[in-house]
Structure formats: C-alpha cells, structure tokens
Design a protein around this motif. Structure first.
Motif, PDB file in Angstrom:
ATOM      1  N   ASP A 226       0.849  -1.190   0.000  1.00  0.00           N
ATOM      2  CA  ASP A 226       0.000   0.000   0.000  1.00  0.00           C
ATOM      3  C   ASP A 226       0.883   1.237   0.000  1.00  0.00           C
ATOM      4  O   ASP A 226       1.656   1.456   0.940  1.00  0.00           O
ATOM      5  CB  ASP A 226      -0.905   0.006   1.235  1.00  0.00           C
ATOM      6  N   ASN A 227       0.795   2.023  -1.049  1.00  0.00           N
ATOM      7  CA  ASN A 227       1.553   3.287  -1.092  1.00  0.00           C
ATOM      8  C   ASN A 227       0.872   4.220  -2.073  1.00  0.00           C
ATOM      9  O   ASN A 227       0.336   3.795  -3.097  1.00  0.00           O
ATOM     10  CB  ASN A 227       3.005   3.045  -1.498  1.00  0.00           C
ATOM     11  N   ALA A 228       0.892   5.495  -1.740  1.00  0.00           N
ATOM     12  CA  ALA A 228       0.328   6.516  -2.617  1.00  0.00           C
ATOM     13  C   ALA A 228       0.978   7.849  -2.294  1.00  0.00           C
ATOM     14  O   ALA A 228       1.178   8.186  -1.123  1.00  0.00           O
ATOM     15  CB  ALA A 228      -1.185   6.609  -2.439  1.00  0.00           C
ATOM     16  N   LEU A 229       1.324   8.590  -3.336  1.00  0.00           N
ATOM     17  CA  LEU A 229       1.866   9.937  -3.187  1.00  0.00           C
ATOM     18  C   LEU A 229       1.058  10.835  -4.108  1.00  0.00           C
ATOM     19  O   LEU A 229       1.264  10.846  -5.321  1.00  0.00           O
ATOM     20  CB  LEU A 229       3.346   9.981  -3.541  1.00  0.00           C
ATOM     21  N   ASP A 230       0.106  11.564  -3.541  1.00  0.00           N
ATOM     22  CA  ASP A 230      -0.835  12.368  -4.325  1.00  0.00           C
ATOM     23  C   ASP A 230      -0.560  13.850  -4.121  1.00  0.00           C
ATOM     24  O   ASP A 230      -0.504  14.329  -2.981  1.00  0.00           O
ATOM     25  CB  ASP A 230      -2.273  12.065  -3.909  1.00  0.00           C
ATOM     26  N   SER A 257      -0.153  14.407  -0.072  1.00  0.00           N
ATOM     27  CA  SER A 257      -0.382  13.384   0.943  1.00  0.00           C
ATOM     28  C   SER A 257       0.405  12.138   0.570  1.00  0.00           C
ATOM     29  O   SER A 257       0.446  11.742  -0.604  1.00  0.00           O
ATOM     30  CB  SER A 257      -1.875  13.051   1.060  1.00  0.00           C
ATOM     31  N   SER A 258       1.047  11.539   1.561  1.00  0.00           N
ATOM     32  CA  SER A 258       1.806  10.306   1.380  1.00  0.00           C
ATOM     33  C   SER A 258       1.222   9.260   2.312  1.00  0.00           C
ATOM     34  O   SER A 258       1.224   9.445   3.539  1.00  0.00           O
ATOM     35  CB  SER A 258       3.284  10.534   1.701  1.00  0.00           C
ATOM     36  N   GLU A 259       0.733   8.167   1.734  1.00  0.00           N
ATOM     37  CA  GLU A 259       0.077   7.140   2.535  1.00  0.00           C
ATOM     38  C   GLU A 259       0.680   5.767   2.256  1.00  0.00           C
ATOM     39  O   GLU A 259       0.880   5.387   1.107  1.00  0.00           O
ATOM     40  CB  GLU A 259      -1.420   7.095   2.243  1.00  0.00           C
ATOM     41  N   THR A 260       0.984   5.053   3.326  1.00  0.00           N
ATOM     42  CA  THR A 260       1.368   3.649   3.255  1.00  0.00           C
ATOM     43  C   THR A 260       0.530   2.904   4.289  1.00  0.00           C
ATOM     44  O   THR A 260      -0.306   3.502   4.982  1.00  0.00           O
ATOM     45  CB  THR A 260       2.864   3.449   3.564  1.00  0.00           C
ATOM     46  N   ALA A 261       0.760   1.615   4.401  1.00  0.00           N
ATOM     47  CA  ALA A 261       0.012   0.838   5.382  1.00  0.00           C
ATOM     48  C   ALA A 261       0.306   1.299   6.805  1.00  0.00           C
ATOM     49  O   ALA A 261      -0.530   1.153   7.708  1.00  0.00           O
ATOM     50  CB  ALA A 261       0.344  -0.647   5.236  1.00  0.00           C
ATOM     51  N   ALA A 262       1.494   1.898   7.007  1.00  0.00           N
ATOM     52  CA  ALA A 262       1.908   2.257   8.372  1.00  0.00           C
ATOM     53  C   ALA A 262       1.942   3.754   8.623  1.00  0.00           C
ATOM     54  O   ALA A 262       1.995   4.182   9.784  1.00  0.00           O
ATOM     55  CB  ALA A 262       3.286   1.663   8.664  1.00  0.00           C
TER      56      ALA A 262
END
Length: 404
Positions: A226-230, A257-262
């Motif tokens: 899970d990773n996203a850099l929007d 926004s930067s999102e990973t599982a953690a």
C-alpha cells in the motif's frame, strides 16, 4: 499493466519495420515514400565530471560519452513511430566513481550517477492532428518547469516512462494533458527502474498576463504494498513591461499526501519568484519551500528533474524529513556568443529540530555556448557549504556536444 505496454510497443515497432501503412508521412502516398521520408537523429555528449566531498569517500571523476541515435518515421493520417537508442561509455579509463544502484564501485567513491549502459531510450507510436497528440510506449514526459515531472536530461541516461499520454488543445490558449505511467525508467540504466501505476493530470491556460496552470499527480509504485503519493497544485508565471525593463513573476502552491500501510503524512509546497530583465541582464529572487509534516516527512518530487532545483551540487535530491527552504538569487546574461548564470542558494529546514536548522549555502556557476547549428560546449561548477551535519561538496563539469 507493464507487460501490456511492452507488448503494444513490440507490436508497434514490428509493424513499423514491416511497413504497415499508418506509419507513412502525411505528404507521402506510398509506403516506400513514407519509409524514406522519416528523420534520423544523432546526439553526442562527451563530459568530464569531478566530485570532491568532505567525507570518507574518495573523490570521484568520470569521463563519459553518451550517444543517442533515433529515427522517426513519416506520417500518414496522423500516425507515426519513433525509436531511439541510448548508450553511455567510460572514456580513457576515467571511471573512478560510484553508482550504487548499478553495483559499480559501491561505497568507494562519491556518486556520479552515469553508469555504463545501452538501452531503448524512446520507442512509441504517435497519433497527431490539429488538437490532439497521443503517444503509446516509452517516451519523454516533461510538464511545466520539470519541478514535478521531468526527463532529468542533465544525466547521461535521461528519465523516460512507459506510458500512454494524451495532450489536447481544445482552444487556442488551453492545453490539457493526461498520462498513465506503467514503468519509470530512471537514470541508472535498467538497474533501478520501477513498475508504477501513476496518473498525471495537467492543465495550462495562457492569458495576457501569464500562464495559469493546475495539476494532479497521483503516484503509486507497483510493488504489492500500500503506497500513494498524491499531489494537487496550481501555478502562475508570466512577465510584463515597465518601460524598457521586463518584469518577471511566478507563484506556485501544492499540497501533498503520502500514505502507506503504516504512515499517513501531509505537506505543502510553495514557490515565489520576482525578477527583471534590463540591459541584457536577468536578475531573479526566488523562494521555494518543500514543507514538512512535524519533522517526519518532507514534500517529495520523485519524478522531477531534480538537478535543476535546490543547487547543482545535488545535496537535496531527497527532501529532508524537516523539509527545505531555499532562498536563491540568480543573475544571468550573454557573453562572447554564449550564456552565463550565477546562482546563490541559502538553505534552511522548514521545521527545525535541535540538530537540523541551517542547511548551508551554495554557489553555482555555468557558461555554455553553441558553435554553429550542430555543436555546443560548456563548463559548470557548484560549491556547497554544509551545516547541520552536512558535508561540503564541490562539483565540476566540462562538456562538448554535437547533434545532427
């Protein structure tokens, strides 16, 4: 998605070699005429680079020759094909440098990110008419000023993307761009390429005062995590006249926004610029902030032409977790048939900590000149003085180039 892009690319190139009619030129009426009306290109760059850093690594030096050869077919009904190969070789045994991702002299010398390689640089199908340009395959994608999406053309292996891209001009002053990226072909040959699921949206509208732009870059590395850099933002830059003086101005803001599982981080970006052109001299004062989220995450631009920003010594290719403020002053002009620039940077952390606050300063110098239509040469120097535990670094480049 990656395997499908490569399949389409292989079919496209095979079809072009077989003489499928939709690769002929608009002016041509037969396949043979189309195949002989294309354009071949050769681009050579011979460059010496040295790096002297105040750390335990040995000083680095590289003397390399980058060769790029390509061919673009003619067009028929808007369709064409382009193939480009790229190669980089060490010259005269001058290869005392490290390229970590390639496993070349790991941990011995300072880094010069120009490995030896031979690869497909670009290979794409294109459809073009009066309002639409669409490309499928390996291609250069560079948007706005390269701050978020660029080709890193300064390195010997420029960055390209396996992608589908579409640019539409529905009105004279309006352009809309969308791209889906399946693979990021980075600057280390094939040793650090990344599978991706990136969506790029960009719009630009020209007004009498300047160009207004808006964008959304939704990036994801395709690695089963899970990773996203929007990133969402807008920009405005332009110029006006005040007597004999040309006034320059620019403004840009983005949120990320930067999102990973953690983890889940948010940061902002700000750019302000004012300048003037008078008696052949351009002077600009610029202020850039890559924000931080409580000193744990710094605003990131992983697809940018990073060498172009925050100093040519490349000390901030990755934004510190404390963020980065870069106040810099640029003077540039023309001399003896060439162009020169002098840039001074002052760096600070966006969110200072007990150990990270002042991040040093840098002076950058360059002079380049073209000789006739096909030849060029230049010299470039960067000197970074580090603070907050960062080491001093000096870099020098001397190059000659030829393009036909």
């Amino acid at each position: 998605m990656r395997k499908y892009t490569k399949t389409y690319l292989s079919l496209a190139l095979s079809a072009s070699l077989a003489g499928v009619p939709f690769f002929a030129t608009a002016e041509a009426t037969t396949i043979s005429e189309a195949l002989t009306s294309g354009k071949a290109k050769v681009d050579l760059r011979l460059r010496y680079e040295s790096v002297d850093q105040d750390n335990a690594l040995e000083d680095a030096s590289a003397f390399t020759l980058r060769t790029r050869v390509g061919y673009t077919t003619g067009t028929l009904n808007g369709f064409s094909a382009t193939v480009e190969m790229e190669d980089n070789r060490i010259v005269l045994g001058e290869g005392d440098y490290t390229v970590g991702p390639s496993g070349y002299n790991p941990g011995v010398y300072s880094v010069i990110a120009d490995p030896e390689f031979t690869e497909l640089d670009q290979g794409y199908l294109q459809y073009k008419n009066d309002t639409v340009v669409a490309k499928l395959g390996r291609q250069v994608i560079a948007l706005d000023n390269h701050r978020f999406i660029g080709h890193v053309g300064w390195r010997q292996d420029r960055q390209t993307f396996d992608a589908l891209s579409v640019k539409v001009n529905p009105a004279k002053d309006l352009s809309l761009t969308y791209a889906y990226i399946d693979q990021r072909n980075r600057i280390f040959g094939e040793d650090a390429d990344l599978d991706a699921k990136d969506h790029l949206f960009n719009a630009a509208y020209k007004t009498e005062f300047g160009t207004l732009g808006a964008y959304a870059y939704l990036l994801e590395v395709d690695n089963d995590t899970d990773n996203a850099l929007d990133t969402y933002g807008f920009r405005f830059n332009g110029s006006s006249k005040a007597g004999e003086t040309k006034i320059l101005y620019g403004l840009e803001y983005a949120t990320q926004s930067s999102e990973t599982a953690a983890t889940d981080f948010d940061a902002d970006y700000l750019f302000l610029e004012a300048g003037a052109v008078f008696t052949g001299i351009t002077a600009k004062l610029s202020y850039e902030v890559l924000g931080s989220d409580d000193g744990q995450f710094g605003f990131a631009t992983p697809l940018a032409t990073l060498h172009k920003f925050n100093g040519w010594a490349d000390q901030f290719l990755g934004t510190p977790a404390q963020g980065l403020k870069d106040m810099y002053f640029t003077l540039s002009g023309k001399l003896a048939g060439g162009k020169w620039s002098v840039i001074y940077h002052d760096f600070e952390a966006d969110e200072a900590s007990d150990t990270v606050d002042d991040l040093g300063n840098e002076i950058d110098l360059v002079y380049s000149r073209k000789f006739g239509k096909n030849f060029s040469a230049g010299v470039k120097y960067a000197s970074y003085s580090g603070e907050s535990g960062r080491v001093d670094a000096d870099k020098l480049w001397v190059w000659v180039g030829a393009a036909f």
